[in-house]
Write an enzyme that holds these catalytic residues in place. Structure first.
Site, PDB file in Angstrom:
ATOM      1  N   HIS A   1       0.825  -1.207   0.000  1.00 29.31           N
ATOM      2  CA  HIS A   1       0.000   0.000   0.000  1.00 29.31           C
ATOM      3  C   HIS A   1       0.864   1.263   0.000  1.00 29.31           C
ATOM      4  O   HIS A   1       0.621   2.193  -0.763  1.00 29.31           O
ATOM      5  CB  HIS A   1      -0.937  -0.013   1.209  1.00 29.31           C
ATOM      6  CG  HIS A   1      -1.949   1.078   1.215  1.00 29.31           C
ATOM      7  ND1 HIS A   1      -1.648   2.375   1.567  1.00 29.31           N
ATOM      8  CD2 HIS A   1      -3.270   1.068   0.927  1.00 29.31           C
ATOM      9  CE1 HIS A   1      -2.732   3.117   1.492  1.00 29.31           C
ATOM     10  NE2 HIS A   1      -3.740   2.346   1.103  1.00 29.31           N
ATOM     11  N   ARG A   2       1.827   1.351   0.873  1.00 24.82           N
ATOM     12  CA  ARG A   2       2.795   2.440   1.002  1.00 24.82           C
ATOM     13  C   ARG A   2       2.237   3.755   1.533  1.00 24.82           C
ATOM     14  O   ARG A   2       2.960   4.749   1.613  1.00 24.82           O
ATOM     15  CB  ARG A   2       3.538   2.726  -0.310  1.00 24.82           C
ATOM     16  CG  ARG A   2       4.342   1.577  -0.816  1.00 24.82           C
ATOM     17  CD  ARG A   2       5.299   1.957  -1.911  1.00 24.82           C
ATOM     18  NE  ARG A   2       4.639   2.591  -3.031  1.00 24.82           N
ATOM     19  CZ  ARG A   2       5.291   3.143  -4.045  1.00 24.82           C
ATOM     20  NH1 ARG A   2       6.597   3.139  -4.075  1.00 24.82           N
ATOM     21  NH2 ARG A   2       4.635   3.696  -5.044  1.00 24.82           N
ATOM     22  N   ASP A   3       0.964   3.793   1.922  1.00 21.81           N
ATOM     23  CA  ASP A   3       0.393   5.044   2.426  1.00 21.81           C
ATOM     24  C   ASP A   3      -0.637   4.777   3.519  1.00 21.81           C
ATOM     25  O   ASP A   3      -1.682   5.418   3.577  1.00 21.81           O
ATOM     26  CB  ASP A   3      -0.219   5.837   1.272  1.00 21.81           C
ATOM     27  CG  ASP A   3      -0.437   7.306   1.621  1.00 21.81           C
ATOM     28  OD1 ASP A   3       0.151   7.790   2.608  1.00 21.81           O
ATOM     29  OD2 ASP A   3      -1.209   7.963   0.907  1.00 21.81           O
ATOM     30  N   VAL A   4      -0.332   3.809   4.391  1.00 24.18           N
ATOM     31  CA  VAL A   4      -1.226   3.533   5.516  1.00 24.18           C
ATOM     32  C   VAL A   4      -1.058   4.684   6.508  1.00 24.18           C
ATOM     33  O   VAL A   4       0.032   4.922   7.024  1.00 24.18           O
ATOM     34  CB  VAL A   4      -0.888   2.185   6.197  1.00 24.18           C
ATOM     35  CG1 VAL A   4      -1.767   1.963   7.415  1.00 24.18           C
ATOM     36  CG2 VAL A   4      -1.029   1.042   5.203  1.00 24.18           C
TER      37      VAL A   4
ATOM     38  N   ASN B   1      -6.234   7.628   5.510  1.00 24.93           N
ATOM     39  CA  ASN B   1      -6.595   6.571   4.560  1.00 24.93           C
ATOM     40  C   ASN B   1      -7.314   5.400   5.218  1.00 24.93           C
ATOM     41  O   ASN B   1      -7.441   4.329   4.616  1.00 24.93           O
ATOM     42  CB  ASN B   1      -5.353   6.083   3.810  1.00 24.93           C
ATOM     43  CG  ASN B   1      -4.909   7.090   2.776  1.00 24.93           C
ATOM     44  OD1 ASN B   1      -5.705   7.888   2.288  1.00 24.93           O
ATOM     45  ND2 ASN B   1      -3.639   7.056   2.437  1.00 24.93           N
TER      46      ASN B   1
END
Length: 183
Positions: free
Chosen positions: A68-71, A75
């Site tokens: 995912h890289r954007d937890v 989000n």
């Protein structure tokens, strides 16, 4: 849910989640920790969503290696009826594909990125788990784990794991939970 074309324009159909993101919930708490059972349920659901993404395979059965890289709190959506959704896979990485990444460009939010992500190294599912730990910390303490006067300072604190242990911020913080956050 679906996608299509209308008048030559592409569109996506997504579920409308009637609720708030965790960032808004934290802001409304005024810096107080969220109720522990609520925070743990949110994290459980996020972990379940990540496990699903991390274990997806292509048609031949090869792992897609989705990261995912954007937890982050903004989000994670919490519906008014209790649903929890991890959203915005817009910068997700799939295996060795680099179509969403350029050399020298960091993807993610400072303060939630794993050290290897901040350093521009290869990332895998562990980066998402690191971010879940930060999310758990923030929800159970009411404070950001890594802070600083600028993005570089925040990244350096993350890379060196320089944070205030949660048991120093919250009286009677569960020792087992503090150990999980530290790991």
């Amino acid at each position: 849910i679906d996608f299509g074309f209308d008048g030559g324009e592409q569109y996506l159909v997504m579920e409308d989640v009637h609720g708030k993101d965790v960032h808004a919930i934290l802001r409304e708490s005024g810096g107080a920790p969220l109720e522990l059972g609520f925070a743990l349920e949110v994290v459980r659901c996020v972990c379940q969503a990540l496990h699903y993404a991390h274990t997806q395979c292509d048609l031949e059965g090869h792992p897609l290696k989705i990261v995912h890289r954007d937890v982050s709190p903004s989000n994670v959506l919490v519906g008014y009826r209790g649903s929890v959704m991890l959203v915005d896979f817009g910068i997700a990485k799939v295996g060795a594909q680099i179509s969403t990444t350029e050399t020298g460009i960091l993807k993610g939010k400072f303060g939630y990125m794993a050290p290897e992500q901040s350093l521009g190294m290869d990332v895998d599912a562990r980066c998402d788990i690191f971010a879940v730990g930060i999310l758990l910390y923030e929800m159970t303490t009411g404070r950001r784990a890594f802070t600083g006067p600028n993005s570089i300072a925040i990244m350096n604190r993350s890379i060196s794991a320089s944070y205030t242990p949660p048991e120093q911020l919250v009286e009677d913080y569960p020792p087992d939970l503090a150990e999980i956050v530290d790991r």
